[in-house]
Design a protein around this motif. Structure first.
Motif, PDB file in Angstrom:
ATOM      1  N   LEU A 155       0.824  -1.213   0.000  1.00  0.00           N
ATOM      2  CA  LEU A 155       0.000   0.000   0.000  1.00  0.00           C
ATOM      3  C   LEU A 155       0.857   1.261   0.000  1.00  0.00           C
ATOM      4  O   LEU A 155       0.393   2.331  -0.401  1.00  0.00           O
ATOM      5  CB  LEU A 155      -0.930   0.010   1.215  1.00  0.00           C
ATOM      6  CG  LEU A 155      -1.880  -1.179   1.367  1.00  0.00           C
ATOM      7  CD1 LEU A 155      -2.732  -1.017   2.625  1.00  0.00           C
ATOM      8  CD2 LEU A 155      -2.764  -1.317   0.140  1.00  0.00           C
ATOM      9  N   ASP A 156       2.099   1.145   0.470  1.00  0.00           N
ATOM     10  CA  ASP A 156       3.001   2.298   0.527  1.00  0.00           C
ATOM     11  C   ASP A 156       3.913   2.386  -0.682  1.00  0.00           C
ATOM     12  O   ASP A 156       4.701   3.324  -0.801  1.00  0.00           O
ATOM     13  CB  ASP A 156       3.860   2.225   1.805  1.00  0.00           C
ATOM     14  CG  ASP A 156       3.014   2.239   3.071  1.00  0.00           C
ATOM     15  OD1 ASP A 156       2.021   2.984   3.102  1.00  0.00           O
ATOM     16  OD2 ASP A 156       3.355   1.498   4.010  1.00  0.00           O
ATOM     17  N   ASP A 157       3.813   1.418  -1.568  1.00  0.00           N
ATOM     18  CA  ASP A 157       4.681   1.361  -2.747  1.00  0.00           C
ATOM     19  C   ASP A 157       4.013   2.112  -3.898  1.00  0.00           C
ATOM     20  O   ASP A 157       2.908   1.770  -4.320  1.00  0.00           O
ATOM     21  CB  ASP A 157       4.921  -0.097  -3.128  1.00  0.00           C
ATOM     22  CG  ASP A 157       5.920  -0.261  -4.262  1.00  0.00           C
ATOM     23  OD1 ASP A 157       6.311   0.764  -4.872  1.00  0.00           O
ATOM     24  OD2 ASP A 157       6.299  -1.406  -4.552  1.00  0.00           O
ATOM     25  N   SER A 158       4.681   3.140  -4.398  1.00  0.00           N
ATOM     26  CA  SER A 158       4.098   3.934  -5.487  1.00  0.00           C
ATOM     27  C   SER A 158       3.876   3.095  -6.739  1.00  0.00           C
ATOM     28  O   SER A 158       3.042   3.431  -7.580  1.00  0.00           O
ATOM     29  CB  SER A 158       5.008   5.124  -5.818  1.00  0.00           C
ATOM     30  OG  SER A 158       6.297   4.675  -6.221  1.00  0.00           O
ATOM     31  N   ALA A 159       4.607   1.996  -6.864  1.00  0.00           N
ATOM     32  CA  ALA A 159       4.432   1.100  -8.010  1.00  0.00           C
ATOM     33  C   ALA A 159       3.548  -0.091  -7.658  1.00  0.00           C
ATOM     34  O   ALA A 159       3.407  -1.010  -8.459  1.00  0.00           O
ATOM     35  CB  ALA A 159       5.796   0.607  -8.496  1.00  0.00           C
ATOM     36  N   GLY A 160       2.966  -0.075  -6.472  1.00  0.00           N
ATOM     37  CA  GLY A 160       2.134  -1.186  -6.030  1.00  0.00           C
ATOM     38  C   GLY A 160       0.782  -1.197  -6.711  1.00  0.00           C
ATOM     39  O   GLY A 160       0.435  -0.292  -7.487  1.00  0.00           O
ATOM     40  N   PRO A 161      -0.024  -2.200  -6.416  1.00  0.00           N
ATOM     41  CA  PRO A 161      -1.320  -2.347  -7.093  1.00  0.00           C
ATOM     42  C   PRO A 161      -2.333  -1.309  -6.648  1.00  0.00           C
ATOM     43  O   PRO A 161      -2.281  -0.794  -5.522  1.00  0.00           O
ATOM     44  CB  PRO A 161      -1.771  -3.758  -6.671  1.00  0.00           C
ATOM     45  CG  PRO A 161      -1.099  -3.984  -5.356  1.00  0.00           C
ATOM     46  CD  PRO A 161       0.226  -3.291  -5.460  1.00  0.00           C
ATOM     47  N   LEU A 162      -3.267  -0.996  -7.535  1.00  0.00           N
ATOM     48  CA  LEU A 162      -4.447  -0.214  -7.165  1.00  0.00           C
ATOM     49  C   LEU A 162      -5.407  -1.163  -6.452  1.00  0.00           C
ATOM     50  O   LEU A 162      -5.658  -2.274  -6.923  1.00  0.00           O
ATOM     51  CB  LEU A 162      -5.110   0.372  -8.404  1.00  0.00           C
ATOM     52  CG  LEU A 162      -4.259   1.340  -9.226  1.00  0.00           C
ATOM     53  CD1 LEU A 162      -5.020   1.794 -10.470  1.00  0.00           C
ATOM     54  CD2 LEU A 162      -3.846   2.546  -8.402  1.00  0.00           C
ATOM     55  N   LEU A 163      -5.924  -0.724  -5.326  1.00  0.00           N
ATOM     56  CA  LEU A 163      -6.731  -1.599  -4.474  1.00  0.00           C
ATOM     57  C   LEU A 163      -8.167  -1.105  -4.410  1.00  0.00           C
ATOM     58  O   LEU A 163      -8.432   0.050  -4.088  1.00  0.00           O
ATOM     59  CB  LEU A 163      -6.129  -1.637  -3.072  1.00  0.00           C
ATOM     60  CG  LEU A 163      -6.733  -2.623  -2.076  1.00  0.00           C
ATOM     61  CD1 LEU A 163      -6.554  -4.048  -2.559  1.00  0.00           C
ATOM     62  CD2 LEU A 163      -6.088  -2.452  -0.702  1.00  0.00           C
ATOM     63  N   TRP A 164      -9.097  -2.013  -4.755  1.00  0.00           N
ATOM     64  CA  TRP A 164     -10.527  -1.720  -4.680  1.00  0.00           C
ATOM     65  C   TRP A 164     -11.150  -2.743  -3.735  1.00  0.00           C
ATOM     66  O   TRP A 164     -11.125  -3.939  -3.999  1.00  0.00           O
ATOM     67  CB  TRP A 164     -11.170  -1.831  -6.065  1.00  0.00           C
ATOM     68  CG  TRP A 164     -12.553  -1.239  -6.154  1.00  0.00           C
ATOM     69  CD1 TRP A 164     -13.580  -1.398  -5.266  1.00  0.00           C
ATOM     70  CD2 TRP A 164     -13.049  -0.383  -7.177  1.00  0.00           C
ATOM     71  NE1 TRP A 164     -14.682  -0.702  -5.666  1.00  0.00           N
ATOM     72  CE2 TRP A 164     -14.391  -0.070  -6.849  1.00  0.00           C
ATOM     73  CE3 TRP A 164     -12.508   0.140  -8.345  1.00  0.00           C
ATOM     74  CZ2 TRP A 164     -15.193   0.737  -7.652  1.00  0.00           C
ATOM     75  CZ3 TRP A 164     -13.306   0.943  -9.141  1.00  0.00           C
ATOM     76  CH2 TRP A 164     -14.630   1.246  -8.803  1.00  0.00           C
ATOM     77  N   GLU A 165     -11.679  -2.272  -2.607  1.00  0.00           N
ATOM     78  CA  GLU A 165     -12.223  -3.157  -1.586  1.00  0.00           C
ATOM     79  C   GLU A 165     -13.726  -2.919  -1.425  1.00  0.00           C
ATOM     80  O   GLU A 165     -14.166  -1.775  -1.281  1.00  0.00           O
ATOM     81  CB  GLU A 165     -11.546  -2.918  -0.236  1.00  0.00           C
ATOM     82  CG  GLU A 165     -10.069  -3.247  -0.199  1.00  0.00           C
ATOM     83  CD  GLU A 165      -9.799  -4.726  -0.052  1.00  0.00           C
ATOM     84  OE1 GLU A 165     -10.772  -5.506   0.057  1.00  0.00           O
ATOM     85  OE2 GLU A 165      -8.619  -5.105  -0.034  1.00  0.00           O
TER      86      GLU A 165
END
Length: 280
Positions: A155-165
């Motif tokens: 969640l803190d990684d700028s290249a991490g996944p977009l998260l939809w919960e």
């Protein structure tokens, strides 16, 4: 194909058990004079899938390792390496999905009764683990809690996944760990809602029955691989990569998303539930 194999040849096989598995697989495949596609045909998968194991981007699978030993005539070599390479801090049934989370472009989850792991506070994760594993030692519980918290680094990684919960309203109201733990958890959800890369919707009680009532569902897409679904119930989970079935999960998710409250209304409901908690 050639470029991928060249990168595999440059990989240090002694970095980890998984890279050693990949290096040994490439060595045995080339000794048998198979291309990745040819070996894939013999073990009922794609050449791309073989390449992912050789490059150590996928965890080895027990059934596939058994087939590799049969086709390549390597005794139980790959089965033994697979057992070593599959060691994980996560529950075995979830370990493959946890790894895929780190490579995902998008993650879309539905949680019917509990706050999903990527959004849990440490206190909530600890209370939940103690409730679901009542006979586990303190060290076991703390190990699972640390693993869950470490997952949230994406969640803190700028290249991490977009998260939809999508979280069912029931998950906001089940008193995991008591009022103080729930207050902290709901405050964290409110903080996450609307921040970069995290979108939270609440599925309200009045929306009625839905497809995902029986367990957690996670849909993941990737930049360089087909999408997958992960379905979890009590003490078990399954990765689904059949394209037709993944598409059905995606359609059901779209319907659930349409029935959920909009993000702003979801935030209001989260804050309202938090205000209704018993005060210390």
């Amino acid at each position: 194909m050639a470029g991928r194999q060249n990168r595999n040849q440059d990989m240090d096989p002694f970095t980890s058990p998984r890279t050693f598995f990949g290096s040994e697989l490439r060595r045995a495949r080339e000794a048998a004079d198979f291309s990745q596609d040819q070996l894939g045909e013999r073990v009922f998968c794609s050449g791309t899938y073989i390449g992912q194991f050789e490059s150590a981007t996928r965890r080895p699978q027990p059934d596939l390792s058994r087939l590799l030993d049969e086709v390549l005539g390597t005794g139980e070599h790959f089965q033994r390496l697979c057992e070593l390479a599959r060691k994980s801090k996560h529950a075995d049934y979830f370990a493959d999905a946890a790894e895929l989370e780190t490579r995902a472009k998008t993650i879309s989850e539905y949680a019917p009764m509990l706050v999903p792991g990527l959004l849990q506070t440490e206190g909530y994760a600890r209370a939940l683990t103690r409730a679901t594993l009542p006979y586990a030692s303190t060290d076991e519980v703390e190990g699972y809690v640390r693993a869950r918290v470490e997952r949230q680094q994406i969640l803190d990684d700028s290249a991490g996944p977009l998260l939809w919960e999508i979280v069912h309203e029931a998950a906001l109201r089940v008193p995991v760990g008591g009022a103080n733990v729930m207050a902290e958890q709901l405050a964290w959800l409110a903080e996450l809602a609307g921040t970069r890369g995290v979108l939270i919707q609440v599925h309200p009680y009045e929306a009625g029955p839905h497809t995902f009532m029986m367990g957690v569902v996670s849909l993941m897409t990737f930049r360089d691989a087909p999408p997958v679904a992960y379905v979890e119930g009590p003490h078990s989970g399954q990765l689904v990569d059949d394209p037709a079935l993944v598409e059905r999960y995606q359609t059901s998710y779209d319907l659930a998303r349409a029935a959920a409250l909009p993000p702003e209304a979801s935030l209001t409901l989260i804050q309202s539930v938090a205000e209704d908690l018993p005060k210390p």
